[in-house]
Write an enzyme that holds these catalytic residues in place. Structure first.
Site, PDB file in Angstrom:
ATOM      1  N   GLN A   1       0.831  -1.206   0.000  1.00  0.00           N
ATOM      2  CA  GLN A   1       0.000   0.000   0.000  1.00  0.00           C
ATOM      3  C   GLN A   1       0.867   1.259   0.000  1.00  0.00           C
ATOM      4  O   GLN A   1       1.874   1.329   0.693  1.00  0.00           O
ATOM      5  CB  GLN A   1      -0.912  -0.021   1.236  1.00  0.00           C
TER       6      GLN A   1
ATOM      7  N   SER B   1       4.323  -6.089   3.005  1.00  0.00           N
ATOM      8  CA  SER B   1       3.014  -6.019   3.644  1.00  0.00           C
ATOM      9  C   SER B   1       1.948  -6.662   2.751  1.00  0.00           C
ATOM     10  O   SER B   1       1.969  -7.878   2.558  1.00  0.00           O
ATOM     11  CB  SER B   1       2.674  -4.564   3.975  1.00  0.00           C
ATOM     12  N   LEU B   2       1.032  -5.900   2.188  1.00  0.00           N
ATOM     13  CA  LEU B   2       0.047  -6.448   1.254  1.00  0.00           C
ATOM     14  C   LEU B   2       0.728  -7.298   0.182  1.00  0.00           C
ATOM     15  O   LEU B   2       0.235  -8.359  -0.209  1.00  0.00           O
ATOM     16  CB  LEU B   2      -0.724  -5.315   0.578  1.00  0.00           C
TER      17      LEU B   2
ATOM     18  N   ARG C   1      -8.927  -8.498   3.866  1.00  0.00           N
ATOM     19  CA  ARG C   1      -7.857  -7.890   4.660  1.00  0.00           C
ATOM     20  C   ARG C   1      -8.015  -6.372   4.682  1.00  0.00           C
ATOM     21  O   ARG C   1      -7.918  -5.728   5.732  1.00  0.00           O
ATOM     22  CB  ARG C   1      -6.503  -8.271   4.068  1.00  0.00           C
TER      23      ARG C   1
ATOM     24  N   HIS D   1       0.444  -2.817  11.203  1.00  0.00           N
ATOM     25  CA  HIS D   1       1.599  -3.527  11.768  1.00  0.00           C
ATOM     26  C   HIS D   1       1.875  -3.102  13.206  1.00  0.00           C
ATOM     27  O   HIS D   1       3.007  -2.827  13.600  1.00  0.00           O
ATOM     28  CB  HIS D   1       2.834  -3.330  10.882  1.00  0.00           C
TER      29      HIS D   1
ATOM     30  N   GLN E   1       1.824 -10.860  10.449  1.00  0.00           N
ATOM     31  CA  GLN E   1       2.395  -9.613   9.911  1.00  0.00           C
ATOM     32  C   GLN E   1       1.530  -8.393  10.212  1.00  0.00           C
ATOM     33  O   GLN E   1       2.041  -7.271  10.274  1.00  0.00           O
ATOM     34  CB  GLN E   1       2.640  -9.705   8.394  1.00  0.00           C
TER      35      GLN E   1
END
Length: 321
Positions: free
Chosen positions: A14, A94-95, A119, A201, A250
């Site tokens: 992102q 991340s994503l 998500r 996170h 994560q």
């Protein structure tokens, strides 16, 4: 067939989104159009239109941004006419780790898209329930930033260890703002508030992590055909149970991107392909390794560069026989 030994497939997270991403690919490459068309059908709305035309404010919503980046990366991979195979590895920020899991064969495209959409919904909901934010700090060591967070009242933690020069903190709004000021006082070169929908996170994503685990429990995960560098540990995972744990953990823990990239180089990484929107990961790769080993592919012009590069790689393989 390209010798994939040492090729690392990287997928952005992102913040890399932009209006127009994927448009020239679908106008030029039928396989890329098929991916976007399939995504629109699965989701039940025109994600492709949001990617191609915006508006930007809607594309920025976490529940839209995440599937948009996922689909663009998968469409780019299809346009490249390559899939991670023996000798290669995958990683995502991340994503992007979810995109990596699908590219590795651990999760089917349809399941991956639905999970990424979920998500985004869960993270956006968690952000609305418990207001939080994030900030990038440049020019301070990890130890110093961890000391800053530990000495700040409220909930604020290190969220992204992106490179030796860039670390992101995450937490309650007041705590992050106080930590930003402490970081400036400690000599940070720059402190940049990030426009995000929550404290990603960090422990503030607890409800999102629980919901995501429940969603993931309903999906079949197979052994990845290539190793996935996990954000949460900076180590490879390949077995289904390890993948499931890494993908949910994560949300609550820091992205160990610096360690991941260093370990990928030690593993034998020689070409880092950033697949999708933007060139953020290529920039971090240069900061971490001190040399440019990357190639970013996300539009037609970069696809042309990749096709030339892949021909060179194929020729090199033939020469080495």
């Amino acid at each position: 067939m390209i010798d994939q030994k040492g090729i690392v497939f990287l997928f952005p997270g992102q913040g890399s989104q932009r209006v127009g991403m994927g448009l020239d690919l679908v106008e030029t490459v039928p396989d890329a159009r098929k991916i976007f068309d399939k995504a629109d059908e699965i989701l039940g709305f025109s994600l492709s239109k949001l990617c191609f035309e915006g508006p930007e404010e809607e594309l920025k919503h976490t529940q839209v941004t995440q599937p948009a980046l996922f689909v663009h990366s998968m469409a780019t991979l299809a346009a490249m006419e390559i899939q991670p195979e023996e000798g290669s590895a995958v990683a995502g920020h991340s994503l992007g780790e979810w995109t990596a899991a699908v590219a590795s064969g651990a999760i089917d495209f349809e399941d991956g898209l639905r999970l990424v959409r979920r998500r985004g919904e869960l993270m956006e909901k968690a952000g609305a329930e418990q207001s939080g934010t994030m900030a990038a700090i440049l020019g301070l060591s990890r130890d110093t930033i961890e000391e800053v967070c530990a000495g700040t009242p409220g909930s604020v933690v290190v969220a992204n260890l992106n490179s030796p020069k860039q670390i992101v903190i995450s937490g309650e709004v007041a705590a992050v703002e106080a930590a930003m000021e402490k970081a400036r006082e400690a000599g940070a070169k720059r402190v940049i508030p990030l426009s995000v929908g929550g404290a990603f996170h960090s422990p503030l994503m607890g409800s999102a992590a629980e919901g995501l685990k429940e969603a993931l429990d309903g999906v079949f995960v197979r052994r990845a055909r290539v190793p996935i560098m996990a954000n949460v540990s900076g180590r490879f995972v390949q077995e289904p149970a390890d993948i499931r744990k890494a993908m949910t953990d994560q949300l609550l823990n820091a992205v160990q991107w610096d360690a991941s990239m260093r370990n990928l180089l030690e593993w034998g990484g020689r070409l880092f392909l950033e697949i999708g929107s933007g060139r953020v990961l290529s920039g971090l790769q240069r900061q971490i390794h001190g040399e440019d080993l990357s190639l970013a592919v996300g539009d037609v012009s970069s696809l042309v560069v990749w096709r030339t590069r892949s021909q060179d790689l194929q020729s090199a393989k033939g020469t080495s026989r």
